[in-house]
Design a protein around this motif. Structure first.
Motif, PDB file in Angstrom:
ATOM      1  N   ALA A   1       0.826  -1.207   0.000  1.00  0.00           N
ATOM      2  CA  ALA A   1       0.000   0.000   0.000  1.00  0.00           C
ATOM      3  C   ALA A   1       0.858   1.254   0.000  1.00  0.00           C
TER       4      ALA A   1
ATOM      5  N   VAL B   1      -5.807   0.203   5.098  1.00  0.00           N
ATOM      6  CA  VAL B   1      -5.919  -0.755   3.996  1.00  0.00           C
ATOM      7  C   VAL B   1      -5.668  -2.175   4.496  1.00  0.00           C
TER       8      VAL B   1
ATOM      9  N   SER C   1      -6.195  -0.230  -2.164  1.00  0.00           N
ATOM     10  CA  SER C   1      -5.249   0.892  -2.095  1.00  0.00           C
ATOM     11  C   SER C   1      -5.650   1.983  -3.075  1.00  0.00           C
TER      12      SER C   1
END
Length: 203
Positions: free
Chosen positions: A40, A53, A89
């Motif tokens: 991410a 995330v 993401s």
């Protein structure tokens, strides 16, 4: 209790269908949370958003793993997990409150085109998994060899120090450094292989 290298064993994936299997989820999170976080961050998220995330990916896996297991065309587990991490993401990047660019969106579109073209992101995910494998296999082997043996390996094979300097610093012969390095390498390979032989990433 020593750590074990993080291969995605079929048995572990199957256990993820049970949300109450705390041990399975703890093992899964220990293996993949750092990988998802670094992926991410590589995709452009700030640290706090990358943490979010990770949690969303874990939640998505919990909701979807049973359905994924039923698919005939499911492919490899890691590829599926990477797609979830990548899509979430990008979703974070497109949310207005997380968007680091102007409202017009031209920069955003250009950025996402670059992400789409960045084929190395997928290979990076696999590299991160391999990094976790090495780190956890190292924890196993480190607990089974002497400190001098481990230092001889780490300083020459990992840190790139010269055989001569390490031998002199540790008070052992150059031959002993070579032997120690070879011994640790073989043990690392054995630890990783022992789990791979009993694992199946595609279930």
């Amino acid at each position: 209790m020593t750590a074990s290298p993080p291969e995605t064993r079929a048995s572990l994936i199957l256990r993820l269908q049970d949300a109450a299997d705390i041990a399975a989820w703890e093992e899964f999170a220990e293996i993949y949370a750092p990988v998802i976080y670094r992926t991410a961050r590589r995709l452009g998220l700030q640290a706090a958003d990358a943490d979010d995330v990770v949690q969303e990916v874990l939640s998505a896996v919990a909701r979807s793993v049973a359905g994924w297991l039923e698919r005939d065309d499911r492919g490899a587990f890691r590829a599926w997990l990477f797609r979830i991490a990548r899509n979430l993401s990008i979703d974070f990047l497109t949310r207005r409150k997380h968007r680091p660019w102007g409202v017009g969106g031209d920069d955003a579109e250009k950025h996402f085109d670059e992400i789409e073209a960045a084929r190395d992101i997928s290979s990076h995910f696999d590299e991160e998994v391999q990094r976790e494998i090495f780190m956890r296999a190292s924890a196993v082997v480190r607990s089974r060899v002497s400190d001098v043996t481990w230092q001889a390996f780490q300083r020459t094979a990992v840190l790139g120090e010269s055989i001569e300097d390490v031998a002199a610093d540790l008070g052992i012969s150059k031959g002993s450094v070579y032997i120690a390095r070879s011994r640790v390498m073989k043990r690392l390979q054995s630890v990783v292989k022992s789990r791979r032989d009993n694992s199946n990433d595609e279930v």
